[in-house]
Design a protein around this motif. Structure first.
Motif, PDB file in Angstrom:
ATOM      1  N   SER A   1     -19.393  -0.986  35.549  1.00  0.00           N
ATOM      2  CA  SER A   1     -18.941   0.090  34.671  1.00  0.00           C
ATOM      3  C   SER A   1     -20.091   1.065  34.457  1.00  0.00           C
ATOM      4  O   SER A   1     -21.269   0.714  34.597  1.00  0.00           O
ATOM      5  N   SER A   2     -19.736   2.288  34.103  1.00  0.00           N
ATOM      6  CA  SER A   2     -20.740   3.316  33.855  1.00  0.00           C
ATOM      7  C   SER A   2     -20.280   4.196  32.708  1.00  0.00           C
ATOM      8  O   SER A   2     -19.101   4.562  32.634  1.00  0.00           O
ATOM      9  N   ARG A   3     -21.215   4.507  31.830  1.00  0.00           N
ATOM     10  CA  ARG A   3     -20.941   5.457  30.745  1.00  0.00           C
ATOM     11  C   ARG A   3     -22.033   6.511  30.756  1.00  0.00           C
ATOM     12  O   ARG A   3     -23.223   6.193  30.873  1.00  0.00           O
ATOM     13  N   GLN A   4     -21.615   7.782  30.627  1.00  0.00           N
ATOM     14  CA  GLN A   4     -22.558   8.892  30.626  1.00  0.00           C
ATOM     15  C   GLN A   4     -22.252   9.832  29.462  1.00  0.00           C
ATOM     16  O   GLN A   4     -21.085  10.047  29.126  1.00  0.00           O
ATOM     17  N   THR A   5     -23.322  10.392  28.881  1.00  0.00           N
ATOM     18  CA  THR A   5     -23.217  11.310  27.747  1.00  0.00           C
ATOM     19  C   THR A   5     -24.085  12.531  27.995  1.00  0.00           C
ATOM     20  O   THR A   5     -25.224  12.412  28.466  1.00  0.00           O
TER      21      THR A   5
ATOM     22  N   ASP B   1     -18.498  12.983  26.878  1.00  0.00           N
ATOM     23  CA  ASP B   1     -18.675  11.609  27.355  1.00  0.00           C
ATOM     24  C   ASP B   1     -17.726  11.309  28.503  1.00  0.00           C
ATOM     25  O   ASP B   1     -16.616  11.861  28.590  1.00  0.00           O
TER      26      ASP B   1
ATOM     27  N   ALA C   1     -16.634   7.633  30.956  1.00  0.00           N
ATOM     28  CA  ALA C   1     -16.869   6.217  31.255  1.00  0.00           C
ATOM     29  C   ALA C   1     -15.758   5.715  32.162  1.00  0.00           C
ATOM     30  O   ALA C   1     -14.601   6.147  32.060  1.00  0.00           O
TER      31      ALA C   1
ATOM     32  N   ARG D   1     -10.604   4.791  33.913  1.00  0.00           N
ATOM     33  CA  ARG D   1     -11.436   5.294  32.825  1.00  0.00           C
ATOM     34  C   ARG D   1     -11.520   4.258  31.714  1.00  0.00           C
ATOM     35  O   ARG D   1     -10.615   3.456  31.531  1.00  0.00           O
TER      36      ARG D   1
ATOM     37  N   THR E   1     -12.320   7.284  27.717  1.00  0.00           N
ATOM     38  CA  THR E   1     -12.714   8.695  27.698  1.00  0.00           C
ATOM     39  C   THR E   1     -11.667   9.526  28.432  1.00  0.00           C
ATOM     40  O   THR E   1     -10.855   8.995  29.194  1.00  0.00           O
TER      41      THR E   1
END
Length: 426
Positions: free
Chosen positions: A97-101, A110, A112, A144, A147
């Protein structure tokens, strides 16, 4: 197999499976494996089935250690080893998984997403010899995670034109089904089927959204086309231990999650020839390589894209089993690609840890690109990441990306993307 069934498999396994998430240090000497999978002379880098199977089976100790738990799950890997020993079948499951802000945005802040994969290879002809025939496959579920958009679209929220991550949300799909054949004691090889057109050319050992750099501009040149996974074929020949050539043809209209036969009948192709020089020995080819690619793509009539062509270059080297410098460059006529010119310089560093027999990895790279659209600004993209093996088979990777002069917007001069990636394989 449905996406829900894949999710159930992963959910049951994630609670206790531990996997090796090898990075830079696995080329020198080979680490002990979990299921007995051996290194193969893969022609691909980055997001490829053959790379995943070879790298993710190697044992890498983490910051934390749970010997009792490792012993409890050992039968799982022993079963995988028996499958390979008796039938030539290798299997791998993974969840990432990846989350970016964003620091600044014109819209969403955001993004994810997750990727759940079941993939493998099955030696059906010539098992145990250098002239073997292998079926490779990959099933994926991409969604997703709470987000509005996935990381593949986040950069467009501030005017960037280079995806900041390889995590999309196309749902469930068969993303690879291919036959790979070796002949002449492995010197001649070919592949045909539904394959990637990206992992074959102009890639380096850290060209992976799952293990290395997340921004696509730092994985390979964006002056070459980027069709989805579709019907294609390729052939490779080694003239000597140090010199070889890889040539391929791919459906230029392919979309990864779609039926590949929906577009192949348009008869529009992306064609490539890449010359490779390996300055050291065969075991170091993943790291020590010089690549020179020439490509041409047919006109895409329905999209109004004219015929195009270009050239890319890549050189990388692993020094002292620690330092991994690389450079990438590309030039095209700009008719079918994101960039007309680009250049990337990067460095991977294996980080020794005093308390465990493993290495973390730090990576940093910077890319300059001149967009194909003359109305857009030249963009500079920098990324730094630290991949930490938390426990055996589980890696977490914080990262930061800095974009100077987003190409498609003058609203910001500098934008930062903060990311956190999680990966486990079993």
């Amino acid at each position: 197999m449905s996406g829900s069934r894949l999710s159930a498999i992963a959910g049951a396994a994630l609670a206790f499976q531990l996997c090796a998430a090898p990075l830079l240090a696995q080329g020198l000497p080979p680490a002990k494996t979990l299921s007995g999978y051996q290194e193969t002379a893969s022609l691909e880098t980055g997001d490829s089935v053959t790379e995943d199977l070879a790298l993710d089976d190697q044992r890498v100790r983490g910051v934390l250690s749970f010997p009792g738990l490792e012993q409890a799950v050992a039968p799982w890997f022993a079963w995988k080893k028996r499958l390979n020993d008796e039938y030539g079948l290798k299997l791998q499951f993974s969840y990432q998984s990846s989350r970016q802000t964003l620091s600044d945005t014109l819209g969403e802040e955001d993004a994810a997403a997750m990727r759940l994969q079941l993939q493998g290879s099955w030696d059906l002809l010539g098992r145990g010899t250098k002239n073997k025939g292998t079926l490779t496959f990959r099933l994926e579920e991409r969604q997703r995670l709470g987000t509005a958009i996935p990381p593949t679209k986040l950069a467009f929220e501030y005017g960037g034109i280079k995806p900041s991550g390889g995590f999309s949300d196309f749902g469930f799909a068969l993303t690879e089904l291919a036959w790979r054949q070796s002949l002449m004691e492995g010197r001649l090889r070919f592949v045909v089927g539904k394959i990637s057109a990206l992992s074959w050319y102009n890639g380096h050992a850290l060209s992976s959204s799952l293990r290395g750099f997340q921004n696509l501009a730092l994985q390979s040149s964006l002056t070459k086309p980027a069709p989805g996974r579709g019907i294609g074929g390729g052939v490779a020949y080694e003239f000597s231990e140090h010199f070889g050539v890889v040539a391929g043809i791919h459906d230029a209209n392919a979309k990864t999650a779609d039926n590949p036969f929906d577009t192949i009948d348009q008869g529009e192709f992306y064609k490539s020839v890449e010359f490779r020089y390996w300055p050291t020995n065969r075991d170091m080819r993943r790291w020590d390589v010089v690549r020179l690619q020439f490509w041409q793509q047919d006109a895409l009539k329905d999209k109004g894209v004219p015929e195009s062509k270009g050239v890319t270059f890549l050189a990388s080297r692993l020094l002292q089993d620690r330092w991994f410098p690389f450079v990438i460059a590309g030039l095209s006529d700009g008719k079918s690609t994101v960039m007309k010119k680009d250049f990337t310089a990067g460095l991977g560093v294996g980080i020794d840890t005093q308390h465990r027999a493993a290495r973390d990895i730090f990576g940093i790279a910077v890319n300059w690109g001149e967009p194909s659209n003359d109305l857009l600004r030249e963009q500079v993209t920098t990324e730094a990441f630290y991949a930490l093996t938390l426990v055996q088979n589980v890696v977490i990777t914080p990262s930061v990306q800095w974009v100077r002069n987003p190409a498609a917007s003058t609203a910001f001069d500098d934008v930062f993307t903060f990311g956190l990636r999680f990966r486990t394989t079993f």
